[in-house]
Design an enzyme around this catalytic site. Sequence first.
Site, mmCIF file in Angstrom:
data_model
loop_
_atom_site.group_PDB
_atom_site.id
_atom_site.type_symbol
_atom_site.label_atom_id
_atom_site.label_comp_id
_atom_site.label_asym_id
_atom_site.label_seq_id
_atom_site.Cartn_x
_atom_site.Cartn_y
_atom_site.Cartn_z
ATOM 1 N N TYR A 136 0.818 -1.210 0.000
ATOM 2 C CA TYR A 136 0.000 0.000 0.000
ATOM 3 C C TYR A 136 0.856 1.266 0.000
ATOM 4 C CZ TYR A 136 -4.506 -2.272 0.979
ATOM 5 O OH TYR A 136 -5.659 -3.002 0.907
ATOM 6 N N LYS A 185 3.892 -15.298 3.495
ATOM 7 C CA LYS A 185 4.159 -16.108 2.299
ATOM 8 C C LYS A 185 5.676 -16.283 2.231
ATOM 9 C CE LYS A 185 2.849 -18.190 -1.520
ATOM 10 N NZ LYS A 185 2.029 -19.423 -1.552
ATOM 11 N N ASP A 217 -2.005 -18.600 1.612
ATOM 12 C CA ASP A 217 -2.949 -19.396 0.805
ATOM 13 C C ASP A 217 -3.617 -20.459 1.673
ATOM 14 O OD1 ASP A 217 -0.413 -20.555 1.009
ATOM 15 O OD2 ASP A 217 -0.394 -21.351 -1.045
ATOM 16 N N ASP A 241 -6.079 -7.183 4.423
ATOM 17 C CA ASP A 241 -7.216 -6.612 3.697
ATOM 18 C C ASP A 241 -8.049 -7.731 3.084
ATOM 19 O OD1 ASP A 241 -8.828 -4.646 2.348
ATOM 20 O OD2 ASP A 241 -7.726 -5.133 0.514
ATOM 21 N N ASP A 245 -12.023 -9.483 4.491
ATOM 22 C CA ASP A 245 -13.265 -9.562 3.698
ATOM 23 C C ASP A 245 -13.751 -11.008 3.672
ATOM 24 O OD1 ASP A 245 -13.174 -6.805 2.952
ATOM 25 O OD2 ASP A 245 -13.964 -7.292 0.963
HETATM 26 C C1 IPM Z 1 -10.337 -1.621 3.924
HETATM 27 C C2 IPM Z 1 -10.574 -1.072 2.533
HETATM 28 C C3 IPM Z 1 -9.452 -0.120 2.173
HETATM 29 C C4 IPM Z 1 -8.138 -0.885 2.242
HETATM 30 C C5 IPM Z 1 -9.619 0.565 0.793
HETATM 31 C C6 IPM Z 1 -10.914 1.348 0.717
HETATM 32 C C7 IPM Z 1 -8.458 1.427 0.442
HETATM 33 O O1 IPM Z 1 -10.700 -2.105 1.625
HETATM 34 O O2 IPM Z 1 -10.266 -0.824 4.871
HETATM 35 O O3 IPM Z 1 -10.248 -2.846 4.062
HETATM 36 O O4 IPM Z 1 -7.779 -1.583 1.285
HETATM 37 O O5 IPM Z 1 -7.458 -0.784 3.265
HETATM 38 MG MG MG Z 2 -10.729 -4.053 2.511
#
Ligand code: IPM
Ligand code: MG
Length: 352
Positions: A136, A185, A217, A241, A245
């Site tokens: 990032y 990794k 993985d 990240d 999710d």
């Molecule tokens: C999160 C989001 C952010 C990230 C995006 C919006 C830049 O996906 O907070 O998980 O990748 O950190």
């Molecule tokens: Mg995210």
Amino acid sequence: MLPGDGIGPEIVAEAVKVLQACAEIFSLSFEFSEAPVGGAAVEVSGHPLPEETLSLCQQSDAVLLGAIGGPRWDHLPVERRPEAAALLPLRKKLGLFANLRPVLLYKALIDASPLKRGIIEGTDILVVRELTGGLYFGEKKREKIPGGERAVETLVYTTSEIERIGRLAFEAAQQRRGVLHSVDKANVLESSRLWRETMHRLHDDYPDVQLHHMYVDNAAMQLIDQPRQFDVIVTENMFGDILTDQASVLTGSIGMLGSASIGGKVALYEPAHGSAPDIAGQNRANPLATILSAALMLRYSFDHEAAAGVIEKAVATVLEQGYRTAEIMQPGCREVGTAEIGDQVVTALATL
Ligand code: IPM
Ligand code: MG
């Protein structure tokens, strides 16, 4: 408060409602101020993170963020894109190197997940995501080459960056069930080899914590195959990240995942989901992740465990009573809007 874009303003309004209710119950008083960020700030000032917004954050005791970005601003050059030019610099400038994402399955939501009950029952994980390093923030480059272009990202971690997030994760594990999975990794990436060596060395200082190293993985598979093996997971920025999710599916919805970005003087509380432009302004968004982020704010910034705990209990109560926003609606439950579920949390608070 930085409501931001898409569903941001609607969900932040509900979290504020809940904080105000807590203020009454616990005789606290909050001073709220608001500033534009993301696309909303581009519209009023031309930049997604105006100076005044940043300095308001720096002068505050804590920051509550809604969401950032949307298709309307996707075409902007990277220096003015909400994600790259507002959210990431905000995290970096506030020194928030650790993002804590509790992945807790509320009992009432077991059947809201597409995953089998027997697998997800009892899921209670804390993901500690490194937040100000890695891909990032590494150097980026685009150049023309014969036949097209060449794009370069740089993945950098230093020993001290790994140590500070590592210690925080070991300490979190000590406060919980004492199991820490460090995800990397290391079979491919040099930064991961440094990560693994550093975590291994830190372990000497935390002999009461069980440390496991896991490749990312495999971790992605284990998360949905045997989630109960995890207590605390610590990992670098991008793996964190992606894995969070995925992990949100264990809780029934990404709309349930709040987070605390900590490490600096002023912490930032942000739901883990995005701005959901497709349902913005329709009173359909799930505000619970933001409400749970406000609970984390009470816990970490204001050291008020009692109020934090009561908000979390109120959320559980409302779900047990059958109230659901659209994305977690189940047969026999009652579908309500963003504002109504916020009201129900406030009502439940008063009874606890
Ligand atoms: C999160 C989001 C952010 C990230 C995006 C919006 C830049 O996906 O907070 O998980 O990748 O950190
Ligand atoms: Mg995210």
